[in-house]
Design a protein around this motif. Sequence first.
Motif, short mmCIF file in Angstrom:
data_model
loop_
_atom_site.label_atom_id
_atom_site.label_comp_id
_atom_site.label_asym_id
_atom_site.label_seq_id
_atom_site.Cartn_x
_atom_site.Cartn_y
_atom_site.Cartn_z
N LYS A 74 37.45 32.12 41.33
CA LYS A 74 38.30 32.92 41.85
C LYS A 74 39.70 32.32 42.18
CE LYS A 74 34.67 35.88 43.55
NZ LYS A 74 33.59 34.98 43.56
N ALA A 75 40.12 31.55 41.08
CA ALA A 75 41.48 30.52 41.41
C ALA A 75 42.58 31.66 41.66
CB ALA A 75 41.62 29.98 40.01
N ASP A 76 43.12 31.21 42.65
CA ASP A 76 44.66 31.88 42.92
C ASP A 76 45.49 30.91 43.39
OD1 ASP A 76 43.65 30.67 45.42
OD2 ASP A 76 43.54 32.49 46.48
N GLY A 77 45.43 29.60 43.10
CA GLY A 77 46.49 28.48 43.16
C GLY A 77 46.50 27.92 44.31
N THR A 78 45.50 28.31 45.22
CA THR A 78 45.29 27.56 46.75
C THR A 78 44.19 26.59 46.71
OG1 THR A 78 43.96 29.29 47.54
CG2 THR A 78 46.31 29.73 47.63
N PHE A 423 48.49 40.64 50.18
CA PHE A 423 49.23 40.43 48.95
C PHE A 423 49.49 41.76 48.27
CE2 PHE A 423 44.59 40.65 47.60
CZ PHE A 423 44.60 41.08 46.41
N ASN A 424 50.76 41.87 47.76
CA ASN A 424 51.26 42.92 47.26
C ASN A 424 51.27 44.10 48.21
OD1 ASN A 424 51.66 41.27 45.01
ND2 ASN A 424 49.89 42.01 43.79
N HIS A 425 50.65 45.24 47.89
CA HIS A 425 50.58 46.30 48.95
C HIS A 425 48.99 46.63 49.31
CE1 HIS A 425 54.74 46.91 48.12
NE2 HIS A 425 54.75 48.07 48.81
N LEU A 426 48.29 45.66 49.28
CA LEU A 426 46.89 45.67 49.58
C LEU A 426 46.96 45.03 51.15
CD1 LEU A 426 45.27 44.59 46.33
CD2 LEU A 426 45.56 46.93 47.10
N ASN A 427 45.64 45.37 51.77
CA ASN A 427 45.56 45.06 53.10
C ASN A 427 44.37 44.11 53.14
OD1 ASN A 427 43.69 46.73 53.27
ND2 ASN A 427 44.86 48.34 54.62
N TYR A 428 44.06 43.27 52.45
CA TYR A 428 43.29 42.29 52.47
C TYR A 428 43.89 40.90 52.64
CZ TYR A 428 39.77 45.61 50.83
OH TYR A 428 38.81 46.73 50.81
N SER A 429 43.04 40.17 53.40
CA SER A 429 43.57 38.76 53.88
C SER A 429 44.96 38.85 54.20
CB SER A 429 43.46 37.84 52.48
OG SER A 429 43.64 36.39 52.91
N SER A 457 34.42 39.89 43.86
CA SER A 457 35.78 40.15 43.65
C SER A 457 35.86 41.52 43.04
CB SER A 457 36.39 39.06 42.71
OG SER A 457 37.77 39.58 42.57
N TYR A 458 36.44 42.52 43.92
CA TYR A 458 36.43 43.86 43.17
C TYR A 458 37.54 43.90 42.22
CZ TYR A 458 33.08 45.27 46.73
OH TYR A 458 31.97 45.47 47.52
N PHE A 459 38.39 43.40 42.42
CA PHE A 459 39.78 43.21 41.21
C PHE A 459 40.62 42.22 41.93
CE2 PHE A 459 41.06 46.82 44.18
CZ PHE A 459 42.46 46.56 44.38
N SER A 460 41.47 41.67 40.96
CA SER A 460 42.65 40.82 41.28
C SER A 460 43.87 41.61 40.71
CB SER A 460 42.48 39.41 40.41
OG SER A 460 42.33 39.76 38.93
N GLN A 461 45.03 41.08 41.43
CA GLN A 461 46.34 41.44 41.33
C GLN A 461 47.24 40.42 41.47
OE1 GLN A 461 48.46 44.64 43.85
NE2 GLN A 461 47.15 45.94 42.31
N HIS A 462 48.22 39.95 40.63
CA HIS A 462 48.87 39.06 40.70
C HIS A 462 48.29 37.78 41.05
CE1 HIS A 462 53.14 37.96 43.03
NE2 HIS A 462 53.00 37.26 41.84
N ASN A 463 48.41 37.11 42.06
CA ASN A 463 47.64 36.04 42.38
C ASN A 463 46.63 35.95 43.93
OD1 ASN A 463 49.38 35.97 44.63
ND2 ASN A 463 50.34 33.97 44.24
N GLY A 464 46.21 37.40 43.64
CA GLY A 464 44.97 37.59 44.82
C GLY A 464 43.89 38.29 44.32
N SER A 502 36.81 52.64 61.15
CA SER A 502 36.82 53.66 59.94
C SER A 502 37.39 52.61 58.73
CB SER A 502 37.76 54.86 60.00
OG SER A 502 37.79 55.65 58.78
N THR A 503 36.69 53.11 57.49
CA THR A 503 37.33 52.47 56.15
C THR A 503 37.80 53.47 55.20
OG1 THR A 503 35.21 52.58 55.23
CG2 THR A 503 35.72 50.56 56.32
N VAL A 504 38.51 54.59 55.97
CA VAL A 504 38.93 55.68 55.44
C VAL A 504 39.92 55.42 54.16
CG1 VAL A 504 40.72 56.13 56.95
CG2 VAL A 504 40.07 58.07 55.65
N GLY A 505 39.71 55.78 53.16
CA GLY A 505 40.83 55.51 51.98
C GLY A 505 40.35 54.58 51.17
N LYS A 506 39.26 53.99 51.19
CA LYS A 506 38.66 52.86 50.61
C LYS A 506 37.21 53.44 49.94
CE LYS A 506 41.16 48.99 52.83
NZ LYS A 506 40.92 47.76 53.62
N GLY A 507 36.99 52.97 48.68
CA GLY A 507 35.48 53.46 48.45
C GLY A 507 34.87 52.21 48.21
N ALA A 508 33.38 52.37 48.23
CA ALA A 508 32.61 51.08 48.14
C ALA A 508 32.50 50.69 46.74
CB ALA A 508 31.10 51.61 48.32
N SER A 509 33.02 51.45 45.94
CA SER A 509 32.94 50.75 44.23
C SER A 509 34.27 50.22 43.96
CB SER A 509 32.55 51.88 43.40
OG SER A 509 33.65 53.05 43.56
#
Length: 529
Positions: A74-78, A423-429, A457-464, A502-509
């Motif tokens: 899951k390389a991200d340059g770090t 990273f970007n407009h996501l609220n992970y890490s 890894s549910y999905f990647s975007q840019h370098n995250g 609450s994890t409202v707005g996020k789906g398990a898949s």
Amino acid sequence: MKYDRVRRRMFLQGVGGATLAIPTLSSLFRGDAHAGGSEAQPLRFIAIKSNSGQTIVDWYPTFEGNGYALRQQKADGTTGLTEDIPGTPYKQAPMTDFMDPGLSVIIDQAFNPYLHKMMLLRGMDFLPDTNHNHGAFLGNYAGASTVTAGASLALPHVPTVDQVMAYSDRFYPSQPLVRSLHLNNSRADSCAYTHAGIAGGEVTRMQAHVDPLTVWNQLFTGPGVTPPNPDEEPEQGESPNKRLVDQVYEDYSRIQMNPRLSADDRMLLDRHLTFLSELQGRLEGTGVSAQCEFPPMPNSYPDGGSLSLSDIEESWALMIDIAVAGIICDHTRIVTIDAEKVISDADGAPAGFTHSENASGQTWHALAHEWGTPSADAHLRKMNQWVAQNVFLRLIERLDVVEGGESTYLDNSLIVWGNELGFNHLNYSIPTITAGSAGGRVDTGRYLDFTEWDSQSYFSQHNGHVIRGIPYNQFFVTMLQAMGLQPEDYETGGEPGYGSTSTVGKGASTHAIDYDFARIGDPLPSVLV
């Protein structure tokens, strides 16, 4: 110090005519109703918030050598870490391992003298979909932007952790002069939300100072403020202003007992009684620490000044230095800073930027929407570097002066630099870095990565990558306990921890939401001593 009759008249007219007046209590106007840390080394909490999406690779080490290599899975340059945090799936490393060429692009070698007093945290996730927000990194996920709101906007508001501390007897054993201070030289909004110490009370957003002069006025003028080494001894006897407040307080207390007072009006009255209690504390005066020096009155920068380089640089320098003086004089122990107005020279020449709710114009927010383009990424990098040097490092340097014994004001503080998003407009890490050990309660000097790299890894975007980390809620608990609070001081409704789960707005898949909620009430592993 002579009693100033002119000042007293101004106080009574300005405060007595507006603030001391009993608020309108509609439930009484019916028919025949009539209106009637240790004291030796106190702890301090400072929170800095920067904005919009981030470029993850800029925040963390990208070092190769001495047993370290860039992450291959899951390389991200770090840089991948190798040392386990005992009893967990997480990793850690001494930050001093990355002194050359610097901890990261943002935290460069200028921070090397302080790395042993700092902590870099990775892999902490906001639980619900917040999108743009104001108070999430301090515990209020519902404090979301109404312009670009996420699903968390529908959640109940809770006070941010700074305000839980502000109204805790453990944090403030005695009445503070200024319970909390809020700075933002772009607009009069803060990242803090309060219930004014009233359990179950309405939660409202705290207003911020935009002008260094108003910061100075709140901390170093007015009732209860005693300059160090005054030319004359204070006159004996009780302040007539305090006698006035005492009398009004008695009136309020009598009204509070009226059986016809509605629940809404009782809450309104409770808020005003809280204010009067704090005003009494100001009028009783506070002690001045040995190193306290009142700063000179600053120039005024209405609305924080313009986007000119000099206005941005000078207004931030003044606000930070005045806030530090307020901490050293023990006039306040809590400060929040919204770093919205910044400088970037990514285009070759320095220019001022601010944040916008709707991503309009050439703003921090608009540039974050252009993630992946070299120019936008360069601007985001430069903006964060500017905050690092001119806000975060400035605070560290000015607080790292001896307070008592061998400890410094920094040692007895916890400075948290957090972010609106990951990273970007996501609220992970969510990138988070701290300074100070909260009086030895925080085990500093380490880079801790709570990302579960072996999980999906549910999905990647840019370098995250969207990979499960640890709930940011456990950092809320960490901050509260580092400041001396116990679960009974912040837990409500029989639920462990702090903040919505609450994890409202996020789906398990599509998103990582399968956290270990059995540990939601625990502090972060291996952080508190």
